[in-house]
Scaffold this active site. Structure first.
Site, mmCIF file in Angstrom:
data_model
loop_
_atom_site.group_PDB
_atom_site.id
_atom_site.type_symbol
_atom_site.label_atom_id
_atom_site.label_comp_id
_atom_site.label_asym_id
_atom_site.label_seq_id
_atom_site.Cartn_x
_atom_site.Cartn_y
_atom_site.Cartn_z
ATOM 1 N N PRO A 102 12.312 -23.169 -6.049
ATOM 2 C CA PRO A 102 12.884 -23.621 -4.772
ATOM 3 C C PRO A 102 12.195 -22.935 -3.595
ATOM 4 O O PRO A 102 11.464 -21.969 -3.780
ATOM 5 C CB PRO A 102 14.348 -23.171 -4.886
ATOM 6 C CG PRO A 102 14.342 -22.023 -5.832
ATOM 7 C CD PRO A 102 13.185 -22.239 -6.773
ATOM 8 N N ALA A 103 12.463 -23.430 -2.400
ATOM 9 C CA ALA A 103 11.892 -22.817 -1.200
ATOM 10 C C ALA A 103 12.401 -21.387 -1.071
ATOM 11 O O ALA A 103 13.552 -21.099 -1.412
ATOM 12 C CB ALA A 103 12.281 -23.628 0.029
ATOM 13 N N SER A 113 4.972 -29.675 2.875
ATOM 14 C CA SER A 113 3.988 -30.028 3.902
ATOM 15 C C SER A 113 2.747 -30.687 3.289
ATOM 16 O O SER A 113 2.409 -30.458 2.125
ATOM 17 C CB SER A 113 3.573 -28.769 4.656
ATOM 18 O OG SER A 113 2.938 -27.877 3.766
ATOM 19 N N TRP A 153 12.986 -26.329 1.937
ATOM 20 C CA TRP A 153 14.261 -25.759 2.374
ATOM 21 C C TRP A 153 15.150 -26.760 3.114
ATOM 22 O O TRP A 153 16.321 -26.473 3.340
ATOM 23 C CB TRP A 153 13.996 -24.549 3.300
ATOM 24 C CG TRP A 153 13.019 -24.883 4.384
ATOM 25 C CD1 TRP A 153 11.671 -24.638 4.368
ATOM 26 C CD2 TRP A 153 13.279 -25.575 5.606
ATOM 27 N NE1 TRP A 153 11.085 -25.142 5.505
ATOM 28 C CE2 TRP A 153 12.053 -25.722 6.285
ATOM 29 C CE3 TRP A 153 14.433 -26.101 6.202
ATOM 30 C CZ2 TRP A 153 11.944 -26.372 7.521
ATOM 31 C CZ3 TRP A 153 14.325 -26.743 7.432
ATOM 32 C CH2 TRP A 153 13.098 -26.868 8.079
ATOM 33 N N GLU A 205 5.701 -35.687 -2.040
ATOM 34 C CA GLU A 205 6.470 -36.206 -0.898
ATOM 35 C C GLU A 205 6.122 -35.297 0.259
ATOM 36 O O GLU A 205 6.606 -34.164 0.329
ATOM 37 C CB GLU A 205 7.979 -36.110 -1.167
ATOM 38 C CG GLU A 205 8.482 -36.911 -2.350
ATOM 39 C CD GLU A 205 8.555 -38.394 -2.069
ATOM 40 O OE1 GLU A 205 8.249 -38.830 -0.940
ATOM 41 O OE2 GLU A 205 8.912 -39.125 -3.000
#
Ligand code: ADP
Length: 483
Positions: free
Chosen positions: A181-182, A234, A156, A255
């Site tokens: 997506p988040a 995360s 996000w 990432e």
């Protein structure tokens, strides 16, 4: 929310070239973190819709990969141009769902688009090799081919750019791309899909699926037709996705989290170091994976740096990102606020000194006052974990060897920054720091022309630059006998 092009605000997912609700019509509400107001709803999709997205993507793959590189490049370039033509609207959507100041959101849209422009160009340069044969009648040729269906899962904090920098090289290499997506920020992704469709990206080549992260992620990571997973988020989730990819031996790009050291040596230009620390620490209210997390300042310059840094921090303007002059927006949610407060309390309990900030912001909600701590040490949570908020902890050090040891004393290795003028020191420290990216006398390092990525538990793979395409291609060696 005022948009010039109201069509950019979509409350359906985009799969196989169609705008769709969830099979069971369920939806989730998305709120604006600055006001708590509901912006709209998106479909709560799961396994069945993800399977459908993969089937559509796989069917679309053949025609897309057989287009010439130039033809794909032209379409990507068109997507870039449409995004830039709608920069203000995309930034408004982004600020409303994510909270960052409008100017920063515009910057992210341009930054995100720059990856599409870059990879539209690189698409035409996916070169292979001709290798001198190992026998007189053998010829050895190497080609690079798109890997196949790519599944992406994005965070996000950069709802636009984290998608474009994965999607552009994937599609440039001839791969279909599906992104989840988040959950907090789906509207930027859906707006990108509107423009992808307008740019002529064929049905099934760019899909956005919203909903249950575990269910969607489970199908994307487990399905044999998905050949690559690209994830930003995360470290804990990244490790889990990597495990899930093991059964079908998928290529992964990760990432993950950082714990960036920001080192100021005695010979640094203090004003430049303060300016760099402000941008590196407080951009996006401290919610980027390359934000300075641990600020190390050498004893001789410590007090001068703290004084100037505190002044600048106090002048930062906190507020709704849509209001002009705001530099720090709200944090994304209450969990993010709780983490920052926990890091602050833990540091104060263990002897850190509060220089400025520290209290809940008068605006309430998830707004936080930018905060500066000194007398911080390695036993505190701020030293060990990513704070992801507007809290700057300062550690004092004496020698170069000591600070390198402290900077590297972490399982993470994404970004690092240092300020120094001595040329020998600049080389020594740049080489000694365990990080994928090092900023020397600068607090801003992200650009589409350079390889973005981490080492250690901060990730695998690189995004952007001439290296970024490698993550989405396979190398094929062809051995020919000339008889
Ligand atoms: P952050 O701290 O940025 O929220 P997360 O790693 O939790 O980091 O989230 C990044 C992305 O990963 C989001 O799109 C989120 O929905 C997704 N995600 C979280 N858990 C899972 C999971 N178990 N499987 C697949 N995706 C997940």
């Amino acid at each position: 929310m005022q948009l010039n092009h109201s069509d950019l605000f979509r409350q359906q997912a985009y799969i196989g070239g169609q705008w769709l609700d969830a099979n069971d019509k369920s939806v989730v509400e998305i709120t604006n973190p600055a006001t708590g107001e509901v912006i709209g709803c998106v479909p709560q999709m799961g396994e069945a819709e993800t399977l459908s997205a993969i089937t559509h993507a796989h069917h679309a793959w053949d025609a897309w990969k057989k287009q010439s590189a130039k033809s794909r490049a032209v379409i990507l370039r068109k997507w870039y141009e449409l995004i830039m033509a709608n920069q203000d609207d995309l930034a408004t959507l982004l600020t409303c769902e994510q909270g960052k100041p409008f100017d920063e959101a515009k910057g992210e849209v341009a930054y995100g688009a720059s990856y599409i422009e870059w990879f539209a160009e690189e698409t035409k340069r996916i070169y292979g090799d001709v290798i001198p044969g190992h026998l007189p009648d053998k010829r050895v040729v190497v080609i690079k081919q798109g890997i196949g269906v790519v599944g992406a899962i994005t965070p996000w904090n950069f709802p636009n750019a984290m998608i474009t920098r994965k999607a552009a090289p994937a599609m440039g290499a001839g791969c279909p791309f599906i992104v989840k997506p988040a959950p907090d920020t789906p509207f930027s992704a859906l707006a990108l899909a509107v423009l992808a469709e307008e740019a002529g990206i064929p049905a099934g080549i760019f899909s956005v699926i919203t909903g249950d992260a575990k269910a969607i992620g489970g199908v994307l990571t487990g399905h044999e037709k998905v050949r690559k997973i690209s994830f930003t988020g995360s470290t804990a989730v990244g490790k889990q996705l990597m495990r899930q990819c093991a059964d079908s031996v998928k290529k992964v790009s990760l990432e993950l989290g950082g714990n960036a050291p920001f080192i100021v040596f005695d010979d640094a230009d203090v004003d430049a170091a303060v300016a760099g620390a402000i941008i590196s620490k407080f951009r996006n209210a401290g919610q980027t994976c390359v934000c300075a997390n641990r600020i190390y300042v050498q004893a001789g310059i410590h007090d001068a740096f703290v004084e100037k840094f505190a002044q600048k921090i106090q002048s930062l303007n906190v507020g709704n990102g849509l209001d002009s002059g705001v530099q720090i927006g709200p944090l994304i949610n209450q969990a993010a606020v709780d983490k920052v407060k926990q890091h602050l309390d833990d540091a104060l309990d263990k002897g850190a000194k509060l220089v400025t900030g520290g209290t809940v912001n008068e605006l309430g909600g998830t707004f936080l006052t930018p905060t500066l701590l000194t007398q911080v040490n390695a036993s505190m949570q701020v030293a060990q974990e990513e704070t992801f908020g507007p809290l700057a902890p300062i550690f004092q050090f004496t020698s170069e060897a000591e600070v390198i040891e402290m900077a590297n004393d972490t399982p993470f290795g994404l970004a690092a920054y240092f300020y120094a003028r001595d040329l020998g020191r600049v080389w020594r420290v740049a080489e000694a720091i365990e990080a994928g990216m090092v900023g020397v006398n600068t607090g801003l390092i992200s650009t589409e022309v350079a390889p973005f990525g981490g080492i250690k538990e901060s990730g695998i793979g690189r995004e952007g630059s001439k290296y970024g395409m490698d993550d989405f291609v396979e190398i094929k060696y062809i051995c020919m006998d000339i008889n």
